[in-house]
Design an enzyme around this catalytic site. Structure first.
Site, PDB file in Angstrom:
ATOM      1  N   PRO A  25       9.711   4.764  22.921  1.00 24.17           N
ATOM      2  CA  PRO A  25       9.843   3.515  22.163  1.00 24.17           C
ATOM      3  C   PRO A  25       8.783   2.546  22.662  1.00 24.17           C
ATOM      4  CG  PRO A  25      11.509   3.615  23.909  1.00 24.17           C
ATOM      5  CD  PRO A  25      10.769   4.925  23.936  1.00 24.17           C
ATOM      6  N   MET A  26       8.022   1.941  21.764  1.00 21.73           N
ATOM      7  CA  MET A  26       7.027   0.964  22.207  1.00 21.73           C
ATOM      8  C   MET A  26       6.960  -0.178  21.196  1.00 21.73           C
ATOM      9  SD  MET A  26       4.073   2.901  24.306  1.00 21.73           S
ATOM     10  CE  MET A  26       3.641   4.235  23.257  1.00 21.73           C
ATOM     11  N   GLN A  27       7.626  -1.250  21.576  1.00 22.17           N
ATOM     12  CA  GLN A  27       7.763  -2.396  20.700  1.00 22.17           C
ATOM     13  C   GLN A  27       6.391  -2.982  20.357  1.00 22.17           C
ATOM     14  OE1 GLN A  27       7.924  -6.105  21.391  1.00 22.17           O
ATOM     15  NE2 GLN A  27       8.654  -6.383  19.315  1.00 22.17           N
ATOM     16  N   GLN A  40      17.225   2.351  19.487  1.00 25.46           N
ATOM     17  CA  GLN A  40      17.368   1.758  20.818  1.00 25.46           C
ATOM     18  C   GLN A  40      17.835   0.310  20.739  1.00 25.46           C
ATOM     19  OE1 GLN A  40      14.119   0.424  23.553  1.00 25.46           O
ATOM     20  NE2 GLN A  40      14.829   2.095  24.858  1.00 25.46           N
ATOM     21  N   CYS A  71      12.989  -3.131  29.945  1.00 21.65           N
ATOM     22  CA  CYS A  71      11.979  -4.023  29.355  1.00 21.65           C
ATOM     23  C   CYS A  71      11.594  -5.124  30.355  1.00 21.65           C
ATOM     24  CB  CYS A  71      12.509  -4.642  28.067  1.00 21.65           C
ATOM     25  SG  CYS A  71      11.303  -5.732  27.313  1.00 21.65           S
ATOM     26  N   ASN A 117       9.225  10.042  32.535  1.00 23.35           N
ATOM     27  CA  ASN A 117       8.309   9.214  31.740  1.00 23.35           C
ATOM     28  C   ASN A 117       7.393   8.389  32.655  1.00 23.35           C
ATOM     29  OD1 ASN A 117       8.530   6.005  30.362  1.00 23.35           O
ATOM     30  ND2 ASN A 117       7.282   7.581  29.392  1.00 23.35           N
ATOM     31  N   ARG A 174       1.990   5.655  25.935  1.00 20.18           N
ATOM     32  CA  ARG A 174       0.614   5.249  25.590  1.00 20.18           C
ATOM     33  C   ARG A 174      -0.313   6.445  25.408  1.00 20.18           C
ATOM     34  NH1 ARG A 174       0.016   1.900  30.724  1.00 20.18           N
ATOM     35  NH2 ARG A 174       1.337   3.655  31.326  1.00 20.18           N
TER      36      ARG A 174
HETATM   37  C1  LIG Z   1       3.453  -2.001  24.160  1.00 15.62           C
HETATM   38  C2  LIG Z   1       4.650  -1.360  24.812  1.00 15.62           C
HETATM   39  C3  LIG Z   1       5.900  -1.568  24.278  1.00 15.62           C
HETATM   40  C4  LIG Z   1       7.025  -0.979  24.859  1.00 15.62           C
HETATM   41  N1  LIG Z   1       8.256  -1.153  24.272  1.00 15.62           N
HETATM   42  C5  LIG Z   1       9.349  -0.503  24.772  1.00 15.62           C
HETATM   43  C6  LIG Z   1      10.610  -0.541  24.102  1.00 15.62           C
HETATM   44  O1  LIG Z   1      10.764  -1.134  23.018  1.00 15.62           O
HETATM   45  N2  LIG Z   1      11.645   0.105  24.684  1.00 15.62           N
HETATM   46  C7  LIG Z   1      11.512   0.807  25.860  1.00 15.62           C
HETATM   47  O2  LIG Z   1      12.495   1.389  26.347  1.00 15.62           O
HETATM   48  N3  LIG Z   1      10.323   0.893  26.480  1.00 15.62           N
HETATM   49  C8  LIG Z   1       9.247   0.276  25.962  1.00 15.62           C
HETATM   50  N4  LIG Z   1       8.026   0.428  26.560  1.00 15.62           N
HETATM   51  C9  LIG Z   1       7.888   1.336  27.713  1.00 15.62           C
HETATM   52  C10 LIG Z   1       7.509   2.749  27.230  1.00 15.62           C
HETATM   53  O3  LIG Z   1       8.537   3.321  26.457  1.00 15.62           O
HETATM   54  C11 LIG Z   1       7.217   3.674  28.430  1.00 15.62           C
HETATM   55  O4  LIG Z   1       8.358   3.729  29.229  1.00 15.62           O
HETATM   56  C12 LIG Z   1       6.037   3.185  29.253  1.00 15.62           C
HETATM   57  O5  LIG Z   1       4.944   2.820  28.437  1.00 15.62           O
HETATM   58  C13 LIG Z   1       5.580   4.257  30.256  1.00 15.62           C
HETATM   59  O6  LIG Z   1       5.224   5.440  29.588  1.00 15.62           O
HETATM   60  P1  LIG Z   1       3.661   5.819  29.288  1.00 15.62           P
HETATM   61  O7  LIG Z   1       2.939   5.706  30.600  1.00 15.62           O
HETATM   62  O8  LIG Z   1       3.739   7.216  28.749  1.00 15.62           O
HETATM   63  O9  LIG Z   1       3.145   4.800  28.315  1.00 15.62           O
HETATM   64  C14 LIG Z   1       6.896  -0.174  26.019  1.00 15.62           C
HETATM   65  C15 LIG Z   1       5.622   0.024  26.555  1.00 15.62           C
HETATM   66  C16 LIG Z   1       4.508  -0.550  25.976  1.00 15.62           C
HETATM   67  C17 LIG Z   1       3.146  -0.296  26.578  1.00 15.62           C
END
Ligand SMILES: Cc1cc2nc3c(=O)[nH]c(=O)nc-3n(C[C@H](O)[C@H](O)[C@H](O)COP(=O)(O)O)c2cc1C
Length: 325
Positions: free
Chosen positions: A10-12, A71, A101, A202, A227
């Site tokens: 999830p990435m808001q 979520q 978050c 993760n 990402r």
């Molecule tokens: C722009 C952005 C928005 C995110 N939004 C959420 C979200 O809505 N819910 C959540 O549980 N994690 C959120 N995350 C965290 C990601 O789900 C993830 O845990 C974090 O980026 C680490 O994983 P990665 O290194 O593969 O990016 C967000 C991360 C980023 C960069």
């Protein structure tokens, strides 16, 4: 042994329904999770749920048929339960809770990572939702390793498991570590060993080698990609090919240029204005240019352009050029 699963994070503001649609079409993902839906004092209406998670109107699947989990983020257990039930009434069939978050506005209102300071509140939230939701609706959670430090990480994970969640995703950093490398995958292993529910690892998987490393260090079968999956849209597909013992060739940029065009079309289909499609495209290219020089080149061509038709013309010409190369 069941095959390892890949989950799109999830990435808001980054992985909305359009990005979920695109990335799950490209392939490799077994599941995705919606951006968090923030729960404060109100009960969201159907249009609000559909705005955040349109998949709930299509059997909770992206157009490619990949399941999507809803979520929730909040701190008021009772109101979160009321909202979760509403989401289910409108079609949601799996709920995930956000305990990670780092956003100050969210933390100020006692939501997200700030709850990691109080495992008892996490337990209360998870237990309240588990007791309210129908038994057949899976409830999972996602956490960071803590707020300031990792001293309560295992307690938080235990609170989630004891509260009745059937799965836990761990982003291997504390809130104060933000997104600074490294991700502490060894902590995911500690958590995995300490709870009796499946744990998904993760954090910082940007290529195939990172995937193999996070699996080895965390001991987890399932991995969530964030990402890295946006920067390399074929990452999940390549990992799955590798797991099947097939050649995991990287996509050429001509193919990626086709996905960029498709993404822009999907954005236009969602909001036929100039602002949303152009902003989303620039955001995506801004991330991809860290990996692909061609994305940097395309980014420069559209940098100052605001009109969607003009952008579309540039994208089509760019794809043609890439195919001709
Ligand atoms: C722009 C952005 C928005 C995110 N939004 C959420 C979200 O809505 N819910 C959540 O549980 N994690 C959120 N995350 C965290 C990601 O789900 C993830 O845990 C974090 O980026 C680490 O994983 P990665 O290194 O593969 O990016 C967000 C991360 C980023 C960069």
């Amino acid at each position: 042994m069941p095959t390892p699963r890949l989950i799109l994070a999830p990435m808001q503001g980054l992985v909305d329904d359009v990005m979920r649609d695109l990335l799950t079409r490209i392939g490799g993902f077994d599941e995705c999770v919606s951006e968090f839906v923030r729960i404060t004092h109100t009960v969201h209406s159907r249009p609000t749920w559909l705005k955040y998670v349109p998949e709930i109107a299509s059997a909770n699947k992206t157009p490619a048929g990949v399941p999507c989990t809803v979520q929730l983020l909040g701190s008021d257990a009772e109101n979160m339960a009321v909202n979760a039930l509403e989401a289910v009434r409108f079609g949601a069939d799996k709920i995930d809770l956000n305990f990670g978050c780092p956003a100050p506005t969210v933390n100020k209102h006692q939501g997200g990572a700030v709850l990691l300071k109080e495992p008892e509140r996490i337990f209360h939230i998870v237990q309240t939702l588990r007791c309210s939701l129908p038994e057949h609706i899976p409830l999972t959670a996602k956490m960071r390793l803590g707020f300031d430090d990792k001293t309560r990480a295992l307690e938080c994970a235990a609170a989630i498991a004891d509260g009745g969640a059937c799965g836990l995703t761990v982003h291997a950093r504390t809130k104060v570590e933000g997104y600074e490398p490294p991700a502490h995958w060894e902590w995911v292993d500690k958590i995995r060993r300490s709870v009796g529910i499946p744990v998904t690892a993760n954090g910082d998987v940007f290529d195939l080698q990172d995937y193999l490393d996070i699996r080895r260090v965390s001991g987890c079968r399932d991995v969530m990609l964030g990402r890295g999956a946006v920067m390399r849209p074929d990452l999940a597909r390549r990992i799955k090919l590798h797991l099947r013992g097939e050649a995991a060739q990287e996509a050429g940029f001509a193919e990626i240029a086709g996905w960029i065009n498709l993404f822009f079309d999907l954005c236009l289909a969602k909001e036929a204005n100039n602002k949303y499609p152009v902003a989303r495209l620039k955001q995506w290219l801004g991330m991809m240019k860290k990996v692909y020089p061609q994305a940097q080149e395309l980014f420069e061509r559209i940098r100052a352009v605001k009109d969607a038709d003009e952008v579309k013309g540039i994208l089509l010409r760019f794809e043609e050029e890439q195919r001709g190369r």
